[in-house]
Design a protein around this motif. Structure first.
Motif, short mmCIF file in Angstrom:
data_model
loop_
_atom_site.label_atom_id
_atom_site.label_comp_id
_atom_site.label_asym_id
_atom_site.label_seq_id
_atom_site.Cartn_x
_atom_site.Cartn_y
_atom_site.Cartn_z
N MET A 1 0.84 -1.20 0.00
CA MET A 1 0.00 0.00 0.00
C MET A 1 0.88 1.25 0.00
O MET A 1 1.75 1.41 0.84
CB MET A 1 -0.90 0.02 1.24
CG MET A 1 -1.83 1.22 1.32
SD MET A 1 -2.79 1.26 2.85
CE MET A 1 -3.80 -0.21 2.62
N GLU A 2 0.65 2.14 -0.97
CA GLU A 2 1.40 3.39 -1.06
C GLU A 2 0.65 4.48 -0.31
O GLU A 2 -0.52 4.74 -0.59
CB GLU A 2 1.60 3.80 -2.52
CG GLU A 2 2.69 3.06 -3.25
CD GLU A 2 4.08 3.42 -2.77
OE1 GLU A 2 4.25 4.54 -2.24
OE2 GLU A 2 4.99 2.59 -2.91
N LEU A 3 1.31 5.13 0.64
CA LEU A 3 0.68 6.18 1.42
C LEU A 3 1.24 7.56 1.10
O LEU A 3 0.98 8.53 1.81
CB LEU A 3 0.87 5.88 2.92
CG LEU A 3 0.23 4.57 3.41
CD1 LEU A 3 0.54 4.36 4.88
CD2 LEU A 3 -1.28 4.57 3.17
N GLN A 4 2.02 7.65 0.03
CA GLN A 4 2.58 8.92 -0.42
C GLN A 4 2.53 8.99 -1.94
O GLN A 4 2.57 7.96 -2.62
CB GLN A 4 4.04 9.07 -0.01
CG GLN A 4 4.30 9.41 1.44
CD GLN A 4 5.80 9.49 1.70
OE1 GLN A 4 6.55 8.57 1.37
NE2 GLN A 4 6.24 10.59 2.28
N THR A 5 2.42 10.20 -2.46
CA THR A 5 2.64 10.41 -3.89
C THR A 5 4.11 10.79 -4.04
O THR A 5 4.53 11.85 -3.62
CB THR A 5 1.74 11.54 -4.44
OG1 THR A 5 1.87 12.70 -3.61
CG2 THR A 5 0.30 11.10 -4.47
N LYS A 6 4.89 9.90 -4.61
CA LYS A 6 6.33 10.08 -4.71
C LYS A 6 6.70 10.93 -5.91
O LYS A 6 6.19 10.72 -7.02
CB LYS A 6 7.02 8.72 -4.82
CG LYS A 6 6.86 7.82 -3.59
CD LYS A 6 7.83 8.24 -2.50
CE LYS A 6 7.82 7.23 -1.37
NZ LYS A 6 8.80 7.57 -0.32
N ILE A 7 7.61 11.87 -5.70
CA ILE A 7 8.13 12.68 -6.79
C ILE A 7 9.23 11.90 -7.50
O ILE A 7 10.20 11.47 -6.86
CB ILE A 7 8.71 14.01 -6.25
CG1 ILE A 7 7.66 14.77 -5.42
CG2 ILE A 7 9.23 14.87 -7.38
CD1 ILE A 7 6.41 15.15 -6.17
N PRO A 8 9.10 11.66 -8.81
CA PRO A 8 10.14 10.91 -9.51
C PRO A 8 11.45 11.69 -9.57
O PRO A 8 11.46 12.89 -9.85
CB PRO A 8 9.55 10.71 -10.92
CG PRO A 8 8.54 11.80 -11.07
CD PRO A 8 7.99 12.06 -9.70
N LEU A 9 12.54 11.02 -9.26
CA LEU A 9 13.86 11.64 -9.26
C LEU A 9 14.81 10.83 -10.14
O LEU A 9 14.73 9.60 -10.18
CB LEU A 9 14.42 11.71 -7.83
CG LEU A 9 13.64 12.54 -6.82
CD1 LEU A 9 14.23 12.36 -5.42
CD2 LEU A 9 13.63 14.02 -7.20
N LYS A 10 15.69 11.52 -10.82
CA LYS A 10 16.67 10.88 -11.69
C LYS A 10 18.06 11.27 -11.24
O LYS A 10 18.36 12.44 -11.05
CB LYS A 10 16.45 11.31 -13.14
CG LYS A 10 17.40 10.65 -14.13
CD LYS A 10 17.15 11.15 -15.54
CE LYS A 10 18.14 10.53 -16.52
NZ LYS A 10 17.93 11.04 -17.91
N SER A 11 18.93 10.28 -11.06
CA SER A 11 20.30 10.55 -10.60
C SER A 11 21.05 11.39 -11.62
O SER A 11 20.93 11.20 -12.84
CB SER A 11 21.05 9.23 -10.37
OG SER A 11 20.47 8.51 -9.31
N SER A 12 21.85 12.31 -11.10
CA SER A 12 22.62 13.19 -11.97
C SER A 12 23.80 12.44 -12.60
O SER A 12 24.37 11.54 -12.00
CB SER A 12 23.16 14.37 -11.15
OG SER A 12 24.13 15.08 -11.88
N ASP A 13 24.14 12.84 -13.81
CA ASP A 13 25.34 12.28 -14.44
C ASP A 13 26.56 13.16 -14.18
O ASP A 13 27.65 12.92 -14.69
CB ASP A 13 25.13 12.09 -15.95
CG ASP A 13 24.73 13.38 -16.66
OD1 ASP A 13 24.70 14.45 -16.00
OD2 ASP A 13 24.43 13.33 -17.86
N ASN A 14 26.38 14.20 -13.36
CA ASN A 14 27.48 15.06 -12.95
C ASN A 14 27.35 15.33 -11.44
O ASN A 14 27.12 16.46 -11.01
CB ASN A 14 27.46 16.38 -13.73
CG ASN A 14 28.62 17.29 -13.36
OD1 ASN A 14 29.66 16.84 -12.87
ND2 ASN A 14 28.44 18.59 -13.56
N PRO A 15 27.48 14.27 -10.63
CA PRO A 15 27.19 14.42 -9.20
C PRO A 15 28.29 15.15 -8.44
O PRO A 15 29.40 15.36 -8.94
CB PRO A 15 27.08 12.96 -8.73
CG PRO A 15 27.98 12.21 -9.64
CD PRO A 15 27.87 12.89 -10.98
N ILE A 16 27.96 15.51 -7.21
CA ILE A 16 28.87 16.23 -6.31
C ILE A 16 29.70 15.20 -5.54
O ILE A 16 29.17 14.22 -5.02
CB ILE A 16 28.06 17.08 -5.32
CG1 ILE A 16 27.30 18.18 -6.08
CG2 ILE A 16 28.94 17.67 -4.22
CD1 ILE A 16 26.18 18.82 -5.27
#
Length: 315
Positions: A1-16
């Protein structure tokens, strides 16, 4: 059961990572993320002129720094025996005008150096509402509690914001073409402007920033959306019911970390955190043999980190 609406995130190809050099500019949410980056000892410069809530204030600072437009006596004012600047936060002040000008111009130089050397620039937009000083016809970054009758309040149009952000990105790109620019919109609601007015303000920021993202090679991190959709509960707010509380900041930081911090930096972050927790430790008996061994072990950990990352400083 999902109790949140998740914001889709994409990993950066130029990370810190720990070689990265960061500049953070903008609203008070910059302070939240900046504290996390500082805690884990990343290389960063955070709001050298204090919190800047709107796009024009950020654009003005970057322009002054890049073009080396030093502050002059006419750029500051005296109020109740204290000299201040409408372009800077109230903590940048002095009883002596020359001392304030020296401080402001030193910060300008530091800002330019930081921008030139930066690998990542994080810019957080807070509001589209601005205050125009009637005598000078200039948009201010901070009113410094000067009587409100001296200002005209106005809402920046989408076109004005887009133009400002275009100029901002253009100036940065011309000086440092390799810097990764990351925009966010602050999840802090400016309800003092009014509830409807806050929504209009955020809407203008979103509409303008959408055009910038389409037209430039810049990135966007959805801190506002995470707060509004994933953390839509007042238990994630401070006592003022406006600012994200510590739990919310930790949650958004984890989301930011998952997409913007390089995975190979995680072990170093763990080492730094172990040292930070050690430094916060308060012993029952500071003179005990066990505590002396603990201090020796902690110094060894710090030395080992600094041998690999000489920029790290621990209190």
């Amino acid at each position: 059961m999902e109790l949140q609406t998740k914001i889709p995130l994409k990993s950066s190809d130029n990370p810190i990572d720990y070689h990265s050099k960061l500049v953070l500019l903008g609203s008070c949410f910059v302070e939240n993320m900046g504290k996390k980056l500082d805690y884990f000892k990343f290389q960063q410069m955070q709001n050298p002129f204090g919190i800047l809530f709107h796009p024009l204030a950020i654009e003005n600072l970057v322009q002054r720094a890049i073009q080396e437009e030093s502050y002059q006596k006419g750029d500051i004012f005296e109020q109740d025996g204290i000299w201040r600047c409408f372009e800077a936060h109230s903590y940048l002040r002095s009883k002596d005008s020359g001392e304030l000008l020296q401080l402001l111009n030193q910060r300008l130089t530091e800002t330019k150096i930081g921008l030139e050397a930066s690998s990542h620039i994080i810019i957080t937009l807070g509001t589209a509402w601005v205050y125009e000083h009637r005598d000078s016809n200039k948009i201010v970054a901070n009113c410094h509690k000067v009587p409100q009758k001296q200002f005209t309040k106005k809402l920046l149009s989408v076109t004005e914001i887009e133009s400002s952000l275009n100029n901002l990105v253009g100036m940065i790109r011309k000086m440092n073409s390799l810097a990764q620019i990351i925009f966010t919109i602050s999840p802090v609601r400016h309800v003092k402007d009014g509830f409807m007015e806050n929504q209009r303000s955020k809407a203008h920021l979103f509409a303008a920033l959408h055009q910038i993202i389409k037209g430039h090679s810049v990135s966007y991190f959805p801190s506002y959306e995470i707060m509004m959709d994933e953390l839509r509960d007042y238990r994630f707010y401070g006592k003022d019911m406006v600012h994200p509380n510590e739990l919310a900041v930790d949650y958004i930081w984890q989301k930011f970390k998952s997409v913007w911090i390089a995975k190979d930096a995680y072990p170093i972050m763990d080492e730094v955190e172990a040292v930070q927790k050690g430094l916060m430790h308060r012993p029952f008996n500071p003179d005990s043999e066990a505590h002396q061994k603990f201090k020796t072990s902690l110094r060894t950990k710090i030395t080992y980190l600094q041998e690999r990352h000489s920029f790290m400083k621990f209190d």
